[in-house]
Structures are given as C-alpha cells and as structure tokens.
Design a protein around this motif. Structure first.
Motif, PDB file in Angstrom:
ATOM      1  N   ILE A   1       0.842  -1.207   0.000  1.00 44.77           N
ATOM      2  CA  ILE A   1       0.000   0.000   0.000  1.00 44.77           C
ATOM      3  C   ILE A   1       0.869   1.247   0.000  1.00 44.77           C
ATOM      4  CG2 ILE A   1      -0.394   0.351   2.479  1.00 44.77           C
ATOM      5  CD1 ILE A   1      -3.124   0.534  -0.220  1.00 44.77           C
ATOM      6  N   SER A   2       2.022   1.193   0.627  1.00 43.26           N
ATOM      7  CA  SER A   2       2.936   2.328   0.599  1.00 43.26           C
ATOM      8  C   SER A   2       3.345   2.647  -0.840  1.00 43.26           C
ATOM      9  CB  SER A   2       4.177   2.048   1.448  1.00 43.26           C
ATOM     10  OG  SER A   2       5.124   3.076   1.304  1.00 43.26           O
ATOM     11  N   SER A   3       3.706   1.624  -1.584  1.00 45.47           N
ATOM     12  CA  SER A   3       4.088   1.818  -2.986  1.00 45.47           C
ATOM     13  C   SER A   3       2.915   2.339  -3.808  1.00 45.47           C
ATOM     14  CB  SER A   3       4.589   0.505  -3.593  1.00 45.47           C
ATOM     15  OG  SER A   3       5.757   0.087  -2.938  1.00 45.47           O
ATOM     16  N   ALA A   4       1.726   1.792  -3.572  1.00 50.21           N
ATOM     17  CA  ALA A   4       0.542   2.236  -4.313  1.00 50.21           C
ATOM     18  C   ALA A   4       0.219   3.691  -3.999  1.00 50.21           C
ATOM     19  CB  ALA A   4      -0.647   1.337  -3.973  1.00 50.21           C
ATOM     20  N   LEU A   5       0.277   4.063  -2.731  1.00 45.58           N
ATOM     21  CA  LEU A   5      -0.012   5.449  -2.346  1.00 45.58           C
ATOM     22  C   LEU A   5       1.041   6.401  -2.908  1.00 45.58           C
ATOM     23  CD1 LEU A   5      -1.168   4.934   1.346  1.00 45.58           C
ATOM     24  CD2 LEU A   5      -2.601   5.666  -0.577  1.00 45.58           C
ATOM     25  N   GLN A   6       2.305   6.001  -2.855  1.00 47.60           N
ATOM     26  CA  GLN A   6       3.373   6.846  -3.408  1.00 47.60           C
ATOM     27  C   GLN A   6       3.157   7.089  -4.897  1.00 47.60           C
ATOM     28  OE1 GLN A   6       7.272   5.346  -2.414  1.00 47.60           O
ATOM     29  NE2 GLN A   6       6.756   5.220  -0.241  1.00 47.60           N
TER      30      GLN A   6
ATOM     31  N   GLU B   1      -0.722  11.631   5.851  1.00 45.98           N
ATOM     32  CA  GLU B   1      -0.960  11.378   4.431  1.00 45.98           C
ATOM     33  C   GLU B   1      -2.043  10.317   4.238  1.00 45.98           C
ATOM     34  OE1 GLU B   1       0.791  12.775   1.271  1.00 45.98           O
ATOM     35  OE2 GLU B   1       0.359  14.183   2.910  1.00 45.98           O
ATOM     36  N   VAL B   2      -2.078   9.323   5.116  1.00 46.31           N
ATOM     37  CA  VAL B   2      -3.157   8.325   5.050  1.00 46.31           C
ATOM     38  C   VAL B   2      -4.479   9.015   5.367  1.00 46.31           C
ATOM     39  CG1 VAL B   2      -4.037   6.142   5.947  1.00 46.31           C
ATOM     40  CG2 VAL B   2      -1.573   6.442   5.609  1.00 46.31           C
TER      41      VAL B   2
END
Length: 161
Positions: A44-49, A64-65
């Motif tokens: 999810i970190s990669s997707a959000l970035q 940010e979340v």
C-alpha cells in the motif's frame, strides 16, 4: 452499530487474505498473518506513493493516510472511481497494516495475531513497547465510515500511551 454493509466489508477482507495463507498441496508451510502484515504495508505504501501521497513509514506519514481518506471518501463511502472504490477490503487491511507498521517502527512493539481466527486480519492487534494495544485494521475501517475518526489523533493517542 454495525450495518450489514460493514459485515460485507469484513468478509471481503477475510476472503482476500485467508486464501493467501492457506496451505496447498505444493506448499510446505502455511503463510502466517504475521508475515502478511509487512508485505501488505509495503504494497500500500508503494501504491499510495505512485498516486502522489508521501508515505515513507515516518510518523508524519499517517497524516498522508488521513489525507487519502479525506480525498477518496465522501459520507462514509469510497468515491466512485476513486483509489479505494475497488477491492475495498484488501486495501483497508493494507492501510491498517501500514498505520500499524508506522507505529511499530516508531514506538517498538509487536503484532498480536491468531492464524486460527477466521477474522484474524480484522482482529490483528499491535502492542507497542509501552504496553498500549491498538487495532489498526479496525481503526481504518472506522475511518472509512466516519471523518470524525481522525487517524492522526488516534496515532497521537497511542504515542501518549
């Protein structure tokens, strides 16, 4: 009070991740929820970035979340065509994993999981080094339903112990 729709969301989370931990005839050992949590958090970190959110596992990234929820939901529902409009259960699970991992890395601690619990993905808890226990996956599910369930304030409460 939980609604029928909310229970459907819970079922979606369980259905999405239980098969990934089940044994198969070609697998020597079952996957553990304990192992899935950091993988989901990184995913999810990669997707959000890739969508412009500054999530880097630092304490400030929980804001940010929170921004993600403000931008991607309206009146307790994902916005149509938004980043959380599909695969809601797995994405909420991953967002909970991410928030929990941010706190675990900052405060120390460990995940409390039960691979025999059919709702283990929802019931996974994080015990931080100070002894405070929280349920990040449940918190993000609540955040979806209510803008008053601010994740930044929740994380601050965990930090204060």
């Amino acid at each position: 009070m939980m609604t029928r729709r909310f229970f459907g969301l819970l079922a979606a989370v369980a259905a999405a991740f239980l098969p990934s931990r089940a044994t198969s005839q070609t697998t020597s050992a079952p996957r553990r929820l304990q192992d899935d949590i950091p993988v989901a958090a990184q995913w999810i970190s990669s997707a959000l970035q890739s969508s412009g959110y500054r999530v880097d596992f630092t304490p400030r990234s929980i804001s940010e979340v929170e921004r993600f929820f403000r931008e991607q939901t309206k009146d307790g529902e994902p916005i149509s065509g938004g980043l959380i409009s599909q695969d809601v259960g797995p994405r909420l699970f991953a967002l909970g994993c991410y928030c929990g991992e941010v706190l675990r890395k900052e405060l120390g601690g460990h995940w409390l999981t039960d691979d025999n619990d059919l709702e283990g993905e929802i019931n996974a808890a994080l015990e931080v080094a100070s002894g405070v226990t929280c349920w990040p996956m449940q918190r993000v599910m609540k955040r979806l339903r209510s803008s008053e369930e601010d994740l930044v304030a929740w994380a601050e409460g965990i930090r204060r112990g």
